[in-house]
Motif scaffolding. Structure first.
Motif, mmCIF file in Angstrom:
data_model
loop_
_atom_site.group_PDB
_atom_site.id
_atom_site.type_symbol
_atom_site.label_atom_id
_atom_site.label_comp_id
_atom_site.label_asym_id
_atom_site.label_seq_id
_atom_site.Cartn_x
_atom_site.Cartn_y
_atom_site.Cartn_z
ATOM 1 N N GLY A 81 7.923 10.979 -5.742
ATOM 2 C CA GLY A 81 7.777 12.178 -6.112
ATOM 3 C C GLY A 81 8.538 13.278 -5.507
ATOM 4 N N SER A 82 9.308 12.960 -4.277
ATOM 5 C CA SER A 82 10.293 13.963 -3.618
ATOM 6 C C SER A 82 11.124 13.346 -2.650
ATOM 7 C CB SER A 82 9.304 14.948 -2.898
ATOM 8 O OG SER A 82 8.811 14.311 -1.778
ATOM 9 N N LYS A 83 12.385 14.238 -2.416
ATOM 10 C CA LYS A 83 13.128 13.572 -1.490
ATOM 11 C C LYS A 83 12.521 13.484 -0.226
ATOM 12 C CE LYS A 83 17.247 15.395 -3.479
ATOM 13 N NZ LYS A 83 18.595 16.325 -3.277
ATOM 14 N N ARG A 84 11.702 14.402 0.328
ATOM 15 C CA ARG A 84 10.833 14.095 1.563
ATOM 16 C C ARG A 84 10.099 13.065 1.340
ATOM 17 N NH1 ARG A 84 6.367 15.920 4.018
ATOM 18 N NH2 ARG A 84 6.595 16.540 6.416
ATOM 19 N N GLY A 85 9.260 12.802 0.462
ATOM 20 C CA GLY A 85 8.769 11.526 0.212
ATOM 21 C C GLY A 85 9.476 10.136 0.514
ATOM 22 N N VAL A 86 10.574 10.205 -0.114
ATOM 23 C CA VAL A 86 11.562 9.164 0.102
ATOM 24 C C VAL A 86 11.822 8.828 1.630
ATOM 25 C CG1 VAL A 86 14.024 8.167 -0.234
ATOM 26 C CG2 VAL A 86 12.750 9.343 -2.150
ATOM 27 N N ASP A 87 12.289 10.103 2.495
ATOM 28 C CA ASP A 87 12.776 10.287 3.867
ATOM 29 C C ASP A 87 11.647 9.603 4.607
ATOM 30 O OD1 ASP A 87 15.067 11.193 3.033
ATOM 31 O OD2 ASP A 87 14.516 13.216 3.615
ATOM 32 N N LEU A 88 10.349 10.351 4.277
ATOM 33 C CA LEU A 88 9.152 9.586 5.159
ATOM 34 C C LEU A 88 8.789 8.339 5.041
ATOM 35 C CD1 LEU A 88 6.862 12.831 4.597
ATOM 36 C CD2 LEU A 88 8.196 12.241 6.702
ATOM 37 N N LEU A 89 8.948 7.860 3.595
ATOM 38 C CA LEU A 89 8.403 6.450 3.470
ATOM 39 C C LEU A 89 9.369 5.477 4.046
ATOM 40 C CD1 LEU A 89 6.243 4.580 2.606
ATOM 41 C CD2 LEU A 89 7.371 4.787 0.197
ATOM 42 N N THR A 90 10.724 5.969 3.818
ATOM 43 C CA THR A 90 11.871 5.061 4.528
ATOM 44 C C THR A 90 11.863 4.993 5.743
ATOM 45 O OG1 THR A 90 13.314 5.784 2.440
ATOM 46 C CG2 THR A 90 14.349 4.769 4.521
ATOM 47 N N ARG A 91 11.479 6.178 6.686
ATOM 48 C CA ARG A 91 11.215 6.012 8.098
ATOM 49 C C ARG A 91 10.097 5.253 8.404
ATOM 50 N NH1 ARG A 91 13.750 5.156 11.946
ATOM 51 N NH2 ARG A 91 15.363 6.204 10.825
ATOM 52 N N ARG A 92 8.903 5.357 7.650
ATOM 53 C CA ARG A 92 7.775 4.588 7.896
ATOM 54 C C ARG A 92 7.888 3.118 7.772
ATOM 55 N NH1 ARG A 92 2.408 4.178 4.351
ATOM 56 N NH2 ARG A 92 1.181 2.580 5.676
ATOM 57 N N PHE A 93 8.886 2.608 6.995
ATOM 58 C CA PHE A 93 9.129 1.148 6.753
ATOM 59 C C PHE A 93 10.218 0.743 8.023
ATOM 60 C CE2 PHE A 93 8.292 1.453 2.017
ATOM 61 C CZ PHE A 93 7.394 0.298 1.969
ATOM 62 N N ALA A 94 11.114 1.603 8.340
ATOM 63 C CA ALA A 94 12.123 1.240 9.356
ATOM 64 C C ALA A 94 11.075 1.127 10.606
ATOM 65 C CB ALA A 94 12.889 2.294 9.516
ATOM 66 N N ASP A 95 10.301 1.934 10.811
ATOM 67 C CA ASP A 95 9.378 1.911 11.942
ATOM 68 C C ASP A 95 8.350 0.709 12.256
ATOM 69 O OD1 ASP A 95 10.592 4.416 12.943
ATOM 70 O OD2 ASP A 95 8.587 5.738 12.402
ATOM 71 N N ASP A 96 8.099 0.115 10.991
ATOM 72 C CA ASP A 96 7.440 -0.853 10.874
ATOM 73 C C ASP A 96 8.111 -2.246 10.788
ATOM 74 O OD1 ASP A 96 5.224 0.779 10.931
ATOM 75 O OD2 ASP A 96 4.519 0.824 8.627
ATOM 76 N N GLY A 97 9.332 -2.159 10.958
ATOM 77 C CA GLY A 97 10.052 -3.386 11.062
ATOM 78 C C GLY A 97 10.713 -3.807 9.794
ATOM 79 N N TYR A 98 10.623 -2.996 8.775
ATOM 80 C CA TYR A 98 11.233 -3.642 7.465
ATOM 81 C C TYR A 98 12.497 -3.080 7.325
ATOM 82 C CZ TYR A 98 6.619 -4.767 5.816
ATOM 83 O OH TYR A 98 5.399 -5.314 5.855
ATOM 84 N N PRO A 99 13.442 -4.106 6.961
ATOM 85 C CA PRO A 99 15.161 -3.427 7.205
ATOM 86 C C PRO A 99 15.135 -2.514 5.921
ATOM 87 C CG PRO A 99 14.870 -6.123 7.081
ATOM 88 C CD PRO A 99 13.361 -5.498 6.847
ATOM 89 N N VAL A 100 15.933 -1.589 6.398
ATOM 90 C CA VAL A 100 16.475 -0.586 5.424
ATOM 91 C C VAL A 100 17.857 -0.885 5.069
ATOM 92 C CG1 VAL A 100 16.678 1.731 5.048
ATOM 93 C CG2 VAL A 100 15.128 1.139 6.254
ATOM 94 N N VAL A 101 18.072 -1.249 3.858
ATOM 95 C CA VAL A 101 19.525 -1.938 3.338
ATOM 96 C C VAL A 101 20.282 -0.699 2.953
ATOM 97 C CG1 VAL A 101 18.760 -4.167 3.192
ATOM 98 C CG2 VAL A 101 18.808 -2.636 1.286
ATOM 99 N N SER A 102 19.978 0.429 2.533
ATOM 100 C CA SER A 102 20.608 1.597 2.031
ATOM 101 C C SER A 102 19.724 2.731 2.016
ATOM 102 C CB SER A 102 21.275 1.462 0.669
ATOM 103 O OG SER A 102 20.455 1.445 -0.224
#
Length: 128
Positions: A81-102
């Motif tokens: 739904g938004s750029k902010r949503g992308v940023d927040l969810l990506t950070r959450r995944f990274a914090d939870d140990g999921y690899p961010v590949v891009s």
């Protein structure tokens, strides 16, 4: 016409279901089991739109190598739904140990997105 659903075989059906419940605001049906074939499934419905994701598990389906690119479906893209949503969810995944590949980033064709590797090596694109 529209895409009704996409199906995904997985090794750990319950863990994959919980992953999508935890991160993507989906609603799950009750489990389905076909005792003749051993097939077990869940249908996950997203809160917006009508596209669904079917998670499937069957004892006779062999593992593919998720680290090797192959012809066919390669990732699932989920709009948040938004750029902010992308940023927040990506950070959450990274914090939870999921690899961010891009990303998060704006791609050459104008999409704001990131890509993570989820359970069982599935590639998930998060877009606005």
């Amino acid at each position: 016409m529209r895409i009704d659903h996409v199906a995904l075989y997985c090794r750990d059906l319950e863990a994959m279901r919980q992953f999508f419940l935890d991160y993507f605001e989906v609603v799950s049906n009750e489990p389905y089991h076909n005792p003749r074939t051993g097939l077990r499934t869940y249908i996950l419905s997203f809160t917006e739109g009508s596209t669904r994701l079917e998670l499937m598990q069957r004892p006779d389906v062999a593992d593919a190598n998720p680290s090797v690119a192959a012809i066919g479906y390669i990732h699932i893209s989920i709009a948040v739904g938004s750029k902010r949503g992308v940023d927040l969810l990506t950070r959450r995944f990274a914090d939870d140990g999921y690899p961010v590949v891009s990303g998060p980033r704006t791609t050459g064709d104008g999409y704001y997105e990131s890509c993570i590797i989820g359970p069982e090596g599935i590639l998930i694109e998060i877009t606005e």
